[in-house]
Scaffold this motif. Structure first.
Motif, short mmCIF file in Angstrom:
data_model
loop_
_atom_site.label_atom_id
_atom_site.label_comp_id
_atom_site.label_asym_id
_atom_site.label_seq_id
_atom_site.Cartn_x
_atom_site.Cartn_y
_atom_site.Cartn_z
N ALA A 7 -2.71 -8.32 -8.76
CA ALA A 7 -2.37 -9.57 -8.08
C ALA A 7 -1.96 -9.21 -6.67
CB ALA A 7 -1.23 -10.30 -8.79
N PRO A 8 -2.10 -10.15 -5.72
CA PRO A 8 -1.56 -9.89 -4.38
C PRO A 8 -0.08 -9.54 -4.47
CG PRO A 8 -2.94 -11.84 -4.36
CD PRO A 8 -2.77 -11.46 -5.81
N LEU A 9 0.36 -8.70 -3.57
CA LEU A 9 1.75 -8.25 -3.59
C LEU A 9 2.72 -9.42 -3.65
CD1 LEU A 9 3.27 -5.35 -1.59
CD2 LEU A 9 4.42 -7.55 -1.58
N ALA A 10 2.46 -10.48 -2.90
CA ALA A 10 3.37 -11.61 -2.84
C ALA A 10 3.45 -12.38 -4.16
CB ALA A 10 2.95 -12.57 -1.73
N GLU A 11 2.46 -12.15 -5.04
CA GLU A 11 2.39 -12.93 -6.27
C GLU A 11 2.63 -12.14 -7.54
OE1 GLU A 11 -1.42 -14.85 -6.22
OE2 GLU A 11 -1.18 -15.53 -4.15
N SER B 4 -5.38 9.69 -11.47
CA SER B 4 -5.11 8.79 -10.36
C SER B 4 -6.20 7.73 -10.35
CB SER B 4 -5.05 9.58 -9.05
OG SER B 4 -4.78 8.71 -7.97
N SER B 5 -6.53 7.21 -9.18
CA SER B 5 -7.59 6.21 -9.05
C SER B 5 -8.12 6.22 -7.63
CB SER B 5 -7.05 4.82 -9.38
OG SER B 5 -8.00 3.82 -9.05
N SER B 6 -9.42 6.00 -7.49
CA SER B 6 -10.01 5.93 -6.16
C SER B 6 -9.55 4.70 -5.38
CB SER B 6 -11.54 5.95 -6.25
OG SER B 6 -12.00 7.25 -6.54
N VAL B 7 -8.95 3.72 -6.05
CA VAL B 7 -8.46 2.54 -5.32
C VAL B 7 -7.36 2.92 -4.34
CG1 VAL B 7 -9.05 0.95 -7.19
CG2 VAL B 7 -6.72 1.83 -7.03
N LEU B 8 -6.73 4.07 -4.58
CA LEU B 8 -5.65 4.51 -3.69
C LEU B 8 -6.15 4.69 -2.27
CD1 LEU B 8 -2.69 5.39 -3.54
CD2 LEU B 8 -3.41 7.68 -4.17
N GLY B 9 -7.39 5.14 -2.12
CA GLY B 9 -7.94 5.35 -0.78
C GLY B 9 -8.74 4.17 -0.25
N LEU B 10 -8.98 3.17 -1.09
CA LEU B 10 -9.83 2.06 -0.67
C LEU B 10 -9.05 0.88 -0.08
CD1 LEU B 10 -12.35 2.02 -3.69
CD2 LEU B 10 -12.71 2.95 -1.39
N MET C 163 -7.81 -1.84 -1.45
CA MET C 163 -8.34 -3.13 -1.90
C MET C 163 -7.22 -4.14 -2.17
SD MET C 163 -11.17 -1.53 -4.50
CE MET C 163 -11.53 -3.11 -5.27
N PRO C 164 -7.33 -5.36 -1.65
CA PRO C 164 -6.32 -6.39 -1.92
C PRO C 164 -6.14 -6.61 -3.42
CG PRO C 164 -7.77 -7.10 -0.15
CD PRO C 164 -8.38 -5.85 -0.73
N GLY C 165 -4.91 -6.84 -3.81
CA GLY C 165 -4.61 -7.07 -5.21
C GLY C 165 -4.17 -5.82 -5.96
N TYR C 166 -4.36 -4.66 -5.35
CA TYR C 166 -4.10 -3.39 -6.03
C TYR C 166 -2.83 -2.70 -5.53
CZ TYR C 166 -8.74 -3.33 -8.25
OH TYR C 166 -9.84 -3.61 -9.02
N ALA C 167 -1.99 -3.38 -4.78
CA ALA C 167 -0.86 -2.70 -4.14
C ALA C 167 0.04 -1.96 -5.13
CB ALA C 167 -0.03 -3.70 -3.33
#
Length: 241
Positions: free
Chosen positions: A94-98, A136-142, A144-148
């Motif tokens: 989810a977005p960080l704010a949500e 780990s996960s490749s999203v760490l370097g990407l 991507m919104p929602g993955y904070a």
């Protein structure tokens, strides 16, 4: 002497495929699972019917007592531990704010505390010549919104991995992390529509999602011949930048 591996999160997805690959490689494997008892025992039954050595042990990776029992059981059943693959993890997006803070806390417990607890036992128990493999996960370097929150938890995994590799100087034990890209598992596919899945699959130059067996191949490499790969994060993502 038969080499012995513990695989957390071993009842499904990448963890299960890693279990199957390690048994194929000649390991005796302890399948650590959280709540998927039937799936864990099914994989053990399949592997033992084929001549492999495997047992299933339930353990919440965030519970240091349960993880100690997991390692105790591995040593009692097979005489020692050579490889630990910590594949257990949870993901809430989810977005960080949500994002609900209790969802963040669940990820913190499993992904960060769980890695610390499992690695702590591994650092004490893995035999000379062994390997510790985190996820780990490749999203760490990407970015991507929602993955904070999820990416933050995996950033902690990478920090633990790199530092533990240095702390085990002189022990001949490698410590690395595998960072998959989009991979066709229930963890990844859950809650995503077909358009989103197709878009993510198209990110890689190979133009497909990863398969659990793609990641298990990397685990097999790190668990076996990769003795000069240490303190690294291997981004197994098909070429996503």
């Amino acid at each position: 002497m038969t080499r012995v591996a513990i695989v957390t999160g071993g009842s499904r997805g990448i963890g299960r495929q890693s279990v199957e690959r390690l048994v194929e490689d000649g390991f005796a494997v302890v399948v650590g699972y959280g709540g998927n008892a039937k799936e864990a025992h099914d994989v053990v039954e399949t592997l033992t019917a084929g001549g492999g050595q495997a047992i299933a042990v339930q353990a919440d990776v965030g519970d240091e007592v349960a993880v100690k029992v997991l390692f105790d059981t591995a040593e009692s059943a097979f005489g020692g531990i050579d490889v630990v693959v910590h594949a257990a993890g949870v993901m809430h997006l989810a977005p960080l704010a949500e994002l609900a803070l209790d969802a963040m806390d669940r990820m913190h417990r499993t992904n960060i505390r769980g890695t610390f607890v499992v690695d702590q036992q591994a650092a004490r128990r893995v035999r000379t010549g062994g390997a510790i493999i985190n996820f780990s996960s490749s999203v760490l370097g990407l970015g991507m919104p929602g993955y904070a929150a999820y990416a933050a938890s995996k950033g902690a995994v990478e920090a633990i991995t790199l530092i533990l590799a240095r702390e085990l100087r002189g022990r001949d034990i490698t410590v690395n992390a595998v960072a998959p890209g989009p991979t066709a598992t229930a963890l990844f596919l859950d809650g995503k529509d077909e358009e989103t899945v197709a878009r993510l699959a198209g990110q890689a130059p190979l133009e497909r999602l990863g398969r659990p067996e793609d990641i298990a191949e990397v685990v097999s490499f790190l668990a076996g011949p990769a003795r000069w790969v240490n303190g690294q994060v291997l981004r197994a993502n098909g070429g996503i930048v």
